[in-house]
Design a protein around this motif. Sequence first.
Motif, PDB file in Angstrom:
ATOM      1  N   LEU A   1       0.831  -1.204   0.000  1.00 51.71           N
ATOM      2  CA  LEU A   1       0.000   0.000   0.000  1.00 51.71           C
ATOM      3  C   LEU A   1       0.865   1.254   0.000  1.00 51.71           C
ATOM      4  CD1 LEU A   1      -3.057   1.033   0.430  1.00 51.71           C
ATOM      5  CD2 LEU A   1      -2.316   1.385   2.804  1.00 51.71           C
ATOM      6  N   ALA A   2       1.911   1.252   0.830  1.00 53.98           N
ATOM      7  CA  ALA A   2       2.749   2.437   0.979  1.00 53.98           C
ATOM      8  C   ALA A   2       3.590   2.725  -0.261  1.00 53.98           C
ATOM      9  CB  ALA A   2       3.650   2.287   2.200  1.00 53.98           C
ATOM     10  N   GLU A   3       3.959   1.683  -1.012  1.00 54.64           N
ATOM     11  CA  GLU A   3       4.807   1.880  -2.190  1.00 54.64           C
ATOM     12  C   GLU A   3       4.019   1.951  -3.499  1.00 54.64           C
ATOM     13  OE1 GLU A   3       8.622   2.094  -2.489  1.00 54.64           O
ATOM     14  OE2 GLU A   3       7.637   3.046  -0.767  1.00 54.64           O
ATOM     15  N   TYR A   4       2.736   1.646  -3.452  1.00 55.18           N
ATOM     16  CA  TYR A   4       1.907   1.561  -4.654  1.00 55.18           C
ATOM     17  C   TYR A   4       1.995   2.821  -5.507  1.00 55.18           C
ATOM     18  CZ  TYR A   4      -2.517   1.202  -7.300  1.00 55.18           C
ATOM     19  OH  TYR A   4      -3.471   1.171  -8.278  1.00 55.18           O
ATOM     20  N   THR A   5       1.918   3.988  -4.889  1.00 55.29           N
ATOM     21  CA  THR A   5       1.937   5.259  -5.630  1.00 55.29           C
ATOM     22  C   THR A   5       3.273   5.975  -5.529  1.00 55.29           C
ATOM     23  OG1 THR A   5       0.978   6.370  -3.702  1.00 55.29           O
ATOM     24  CG2 THR A   5      -0.559   5.591  -5.398  1.00 55.29           C
ATOM     25  N   SER A   6       4.326   5.294  -5.097  1.00 53.22           N
ATOM     26  CA  SER A   6       5.612   5.954  -4.848  1.00 53.22           C
ATOM     27  C   SER A   6       6.196   6.689  -6.049  1.00 53.22           C
ATOM     28  CB  SER A   6       6.626   4.951  -4.299  1.00 53.22           C
ATOM     29  OG  SER A   6       6.803   3.858  -5.171  1.00 53.22           O
ATOM     30  N   PRO A   7       5.964   6.256  -7.309  1.00 52.39           N
ATOM     31  CA  PRO A   7       6.499   7.055  -8.426  1.00 52.39           C
ATOM     32  C   PRO A   7       5.977   8.490  -8.453  1.00 52.39           C
ATOM     33  CG  PRO A   7       5.937   4.850  -9.187  1.00 52.39           C
ATOM     34  CD  PRO A   7       5.401   4.971  -7.790  1.00 52.39           C
ATOM     35  N   LYS A   8       4.819   8.735  -7.852  1.00 48.47           N
ATOM     36  CA  LYS A   8       4.268  10.090  -7.835  1.00 48.47           C
ATOM     37  C   LYS A   8       5.102  11.046  -6.993  1.00 48.47           C
ATOM     38  CE  LYS A   8      -0.578   8.834  -8.645  1.00 48.47           C
ATOM     39  NZ  LYS A   8      -1.964   8.927  -8.124  1.00 48.47           N
ATOM     40  N   ALA A   9       5.934  10.503  -6.111  1.00 47.78           N
ATOM     41  CA  ALA A   9       6.800  11.365  -5.304  1.00 47.78           C
ATOM     42  C   ALA A   9       7.827  12.085  -6.161  1.00 47.78           C
ATOM     43  CB  ALA A   9       7.495  10.546  -4.227  1.00 47.78           C
ATOM     44  N   GLN A  10       8.218  11.457  -7.278  1.00 44.19           N
ATOM     45  CA  GLN A  10       9.150  12.041  -8.251  1.00 44.19           C
ATOM     46  C   GLN A  10      10.498  12.401  -7.614  1.00 44.19           C
ATOM     47  OE1 GLN A  10       7.330  15.171 -10.646  1.00 44.19           O
ATOM     48  NE2 GLN A  10       5.357  14.099 -10.624  1.00 44.19           N
ATOM     49  N   PHE A  11      10.976  11.563  -6.717  1.00 47.06           N
ATOM     50  CA  PHE A  11      12.318  11.772  -6.191  1.00 47.06           C
ATOM     51  C   PHE A  11      13.321  11.546  -7.327  1.00 47.06           C
ATOM     52  CE2 PHE A  11      10.446  10.374  -1.941  1.00 47.06           C
ATOM     53  CZ  PHE A  11      10.342  11.686  -1.484  1.00 47.06           C
ATOM     54  N   PRO A  12      14.258  12.483  -7.540  1.00 48.54           N
ATOM     55  CA  PRO A  12      15.131  12.443  -8.716  1.00 48.54           C
ATOM     56  C   PRO A  12      16.295  11.460  -8.602  1.00 48.54           C
ATOM     57  CG  PRO A  12      15.620  14.392  -7.411  1.00 48.54           C
ATOM     58  CD  PRO A  12      14.438  13.733  -6.756  1.00 48.54           C
ATOM     59  N   VAL A  13      15.957  10.187  -8.530  1.00 50.32           N
ATOM     60  CA  VAL A  13      16.963   9.125  -8.545  1.00 50.32           C
ATOM     61  C   VAL A  13      17.373   8.881  -9.996  1.00 50.32           C
ATOM     62  CG1 VAL A  13      17.433   6.716  -7.984  1.00 50.32           C
ATOM     63  CG2 VAL A  13      15.933   8.084  -6.497  1.00 50.32           C
ATOM     64  N   LYS A  14      18.673   8.787 -10.252  1.00 53.56           N
ATOM     65  CA  LYS A  14      19.149   8.558 -11.618  1.00 53.56           C
ATOM     66  C   LYS A  14      18.880   7.106 -12.040  1.00 53.56           C
ATOM     67  CE  LYS A  14      22.772  12.109 -11.843  1.00 53.56           C
ATOM     68  NZ  LYS A  14      22.555  12.745 -10.526  1.00 53.56           N
ATOM     69  N   HIS A  15      18.559   6.923 -13.301  1.00 53.60           N
ATOM     70  CA  HIS A  15      18.247   5.598 -13.852  1.00 53.60           C
ATOM     71  C   HIS A  15      19.022   5.392 -15.147  1.00 53.60           C
ATOM     72  CE1 HIS A  15      15.041   4.421 -11.075  1.00 53.60           C
ATOM     73  NE2 HIS A  15      14.696   5.702 -11.055  1.00 53.60           N
ATOM     74  N   PRO A  16      19.167   4.120 -15.574  1.00 55.62           N
ATOM     75  CA  PRO A  16      18.635   2.890 -14.979  1.00 55.62           C
ATOM     76  C   PRO A  16      19.478   2.412 -13.803  1.00 55.62           C
ATOM     77  CG  PRO A  16      19.873   2.345 -16.951  1.00 55.62           C
ATOM     78  CD  PRO A  16      19.847   3.852 -16.871  1.00 55.62           C
ATOM     79  N   VAL A  17      18.790   1.932 -12.788  1.00 55.32           N
ATOM     80  CA  VAL A  17      19.470   1.422 -11.603  1.00 55.32           C
ATOM     81  C   VAL A  17      18.563   0.388 -10.942  1.00 55.32           C
ATOM     82  CG1 VAL A  17      18.523   3.149 -10.001  1.00 55.32           C
ATOM     83  CG2 VAL A  17      20.767   2.149  -9.548  1.00 55.32           C
ATOM     84  N   ILE A  18      19.173  -0.593 -10.300  1.00 56.61           N
ATOM     85  CA  ILE A  18      18.433  -1.620  -9.592  1.00 56.61           C
ATOM     86  C   ILE A  18      18.574  -1.373  -8.094  1.00 56.61           C
ATOM     87  CG2 ILE A  18      18.207  -4.097  -9.136  1.00 56.61           C
ATOM     88  CD1 ILE A  18      17.434  -3.331 -11.960  1.00 56.61           C
ATOM     89  N   GLY A  19      17.445  -1.470  -7.390  1.00 58.48           N
ATOM     90  CA  GLY A  19      17.457  -1.246  -5.956  1.00 58.48           C
ATOM     91  C   GLY A  19      16.882  -2.420  -5.190  1.00 58.48           C
ATOM     92  N   LEU A  20      17.033  -2.365  -3.885  1.00 59.66           N
ATOM     93  CA  LEU A  20      16.470  -3.376  -2.995  1.00 59.66           C
ATOM     94  C   LEU A  20      16.163  -2.726  -1.653  1.00 59.66           C
ATOM     95  CD1 LEU A  20      19.092  -4.063  -1.013  1.00 59.66           C
ATOM     96  CD2 LEU A  20      19.769  -5.435  -2.966  1.00 59.66           C
ATOM     97  N   PHE A  21      15.335  -3.410  -0.855  1.00 64.45           N
ATOM     98  CA  PHE A  21      15.026  -2.944   0.488  1.00 64.45           C
ATOM     99  C   PHE A  21      16.112  -3.451   1.434  1.00 64.45           C
ATOM    100  CE2 PHE A  21      10.093  -2.881  -0.114  1.00 64.45           C
ATOM    101  CZ  PHE A  21      10.234  -1.951  -1.123  1.00 64.45           C
ATOM    102  N   ALA A  22      16.779  -2.544   2.136  1.00 66.85           N
ATOM    103  CA  ALA A  22      17.815  -2.951   3.084  1.00 66.85           C
ATOM    104  C   ALA A  22      17.336  -2.873   4.526  1.00 66.85           C
ATOM    105  CB  ALA A  22      19.059  -2.082   2.911  1.00 66.85           C
ATOM    106  N   ASP A  23      16.453  -1.927   4.811  1.00 70.84           N
ATOM    107  CA  ASP A  23      15.889  -1.744   6.150  1.00 70.84           C
ATOM    108  C   ASP A  23      14.447  -1.290   5.980  1.00 70.84           C
ATOM    109  OD1 ASP A  23      18.490  -1.600   8.110  1.00 70.84           O
ATOM    110  OD2 ASP A  23      18.918  -0.566   6.221  1.00 70.84           O
ATOM    111  N   GLN A  24      13.570  -1.744   6.880  1.00 74.01           N
ATOM    112  CA  GLN A  24      12.165  -1.367   6.761  1.00 74.01           C
ATOM    113  C   GLN A  24      11.486  -1.427   8.123  1.00 74.01           C
ATOM    114  OE1 GLN A  24       9.771  -3.834   4.153  1.00 74.01           O
ATOM    115  NE2 GLN A  24       8.466  -2.096   3.620  1.00 74.01           N
ATOM    116  N   GLU A  25      10.752  -0.369   8.414  1.00 73.00           N
ATOM    117  CA  GLU A  25       9.984  -0.289   9.655  1.00 73.00           C
ATOM    118  C   GLU A  25       8.548   0.075   9.320  1.00 73.00           C
ATOM    119  OE1 GLU A  25      11.638   1.839  13.172  1.00 73.00           O
ATOM    120  OE2 GLU A  25       9.889   3.167  12.914  1.00 73.00           O
ATOM    121  N   ILE A  26       7.594  -0.680   9.858  1.00 73.09           N
ATOM    122  CA  ILE A  26       6.184  -0.377   9.700  1.00 73.09           C
ATOM    123  C   ILE A  26       5.600  -0.164  11.092  1.00 73.09           C
ATOM    124  CG2 ILE A  26       3.935  -1.252   8.971  1.00 73.09           C
ATOM    125  CD1 ILE A  26       5.367  -2.752   6.727  1.00 73.09           C
TER     126      ILE A  26
END
Length: 307
Positions: free
Chosen positions: A212-237
Motif C-alpha cells: 500500500l505504501a509503495e503503490y503510488t511511490s512514483p508520484k513522489a518524483q524523487f530524482p533518482v538517476k536511472h537505470p538502476v536496480i534497488g532493494l530494500f535494506a531496512d524497513q519499519e512499519i
Amino acid sequence: MSFDTPLSLCGPLRQPQQMLADQEYSGHSSIHDDSMAEELGFRAGPIEGPTHFSQFVPLLARIWGNDWFERGCFSSHFQNMVVEGESVRAFVELPEPGATRARAWAEKADGTPVLEASASIGPEHGETLLEQRMAKLRPPEKLVILSDLEVGMTGAQDEPVRMDPDQHMGNLYPFSLNQKLEKITEYSHWYADGASSPWGRPIIPLEMVSVLAEYTSPKAQFPVKHPVIGLFADQEIRMVDGPLLVGEDYLIRREIVALSESKRTESYWVRTRIFDAAGQQLKAEMLLNHATLKHSFPGYEEARKGA
C-alpha cells in the motif's frame, strides 16, 4: 525460583513464495527477476523482504493481543536474501510482563540469519532498531545515483491510495490482495472477512502495508538517476491508529529523512506517512531504506570520478 534465562516464541518453518518475478519499474525488470538477479551476481531473484513479516504476526499477537494490530511497530534490518524453496522460521524473545519492546529475528533452516528486528507497542516505542541504525549513519562521501536528493525533500504531491480485495497493485506489485492471501504464509480470516474481524472490516496484512505504501511511490518524483536496480535494506512499519483497512481511502505523504552509502550501495531513507483520506489523522508510518546498487548504474565509476 526465578531465572534470567531469555525465552523465545518461534513459529514453524515456512517457504515464502515469490510474487515479484514480473515486477517492473522505470522501464526495466527488478532484482526479483531471476535473470536480472543473476546479472547482478545473485543466485536467483530474492523473496521481497516484508514477505517475512507475516511470520511474526501470530507471535506478536500472542504477546500483545489486538494492541499489536492497533499500535504495533516492526523495525527490521534485512541480513541475507531468501529465494523461493528456502525455509524460514521467525523468532520473538518473550518480553517481561508489561514490557513494550521485544527482540525478533528470522533464520533459514540451516541457521543463516534472514533479518533482525525490534517489535514494540506504542505510543511510546522507545528507540527502534532502525532509529538506532540511522543514528550511526555516516554522511555519504560522494553520491552519483542520488546526487540530486537532499534530506528533507518531500514528495511532489499528496498521494491518494487504497487497497481493494481484487485491485491489481500495479507494475511494482503485479498482484492483488486476494492473490497474496492465496500464498501468504500465515493466513487469517481477519484479512478477508469483516464479520470475523474485531474492527468490523477486513484488515490489511502487515506485509501488504508495504505494498500500500509503495503503490503510488512514483508520484513522489524523487530524482533518482536511472537505470538502476534497488532493494530494500531496512524497513519499519508502525501503526499509530491501526489497523489499516481493506477498501478504505488513505492519503500518503513522503519525506527523505537520511542519505547514506556503503561499499556496494547508495541509499535514501524515506518516511512514508499514511493519513486518513482527509489528510488529518495519522494512521501509520513506514520507514524504508531504498538501497541502490552502484554496479547496476551504467558508468558508475566514471561518473563518480568526474563528480
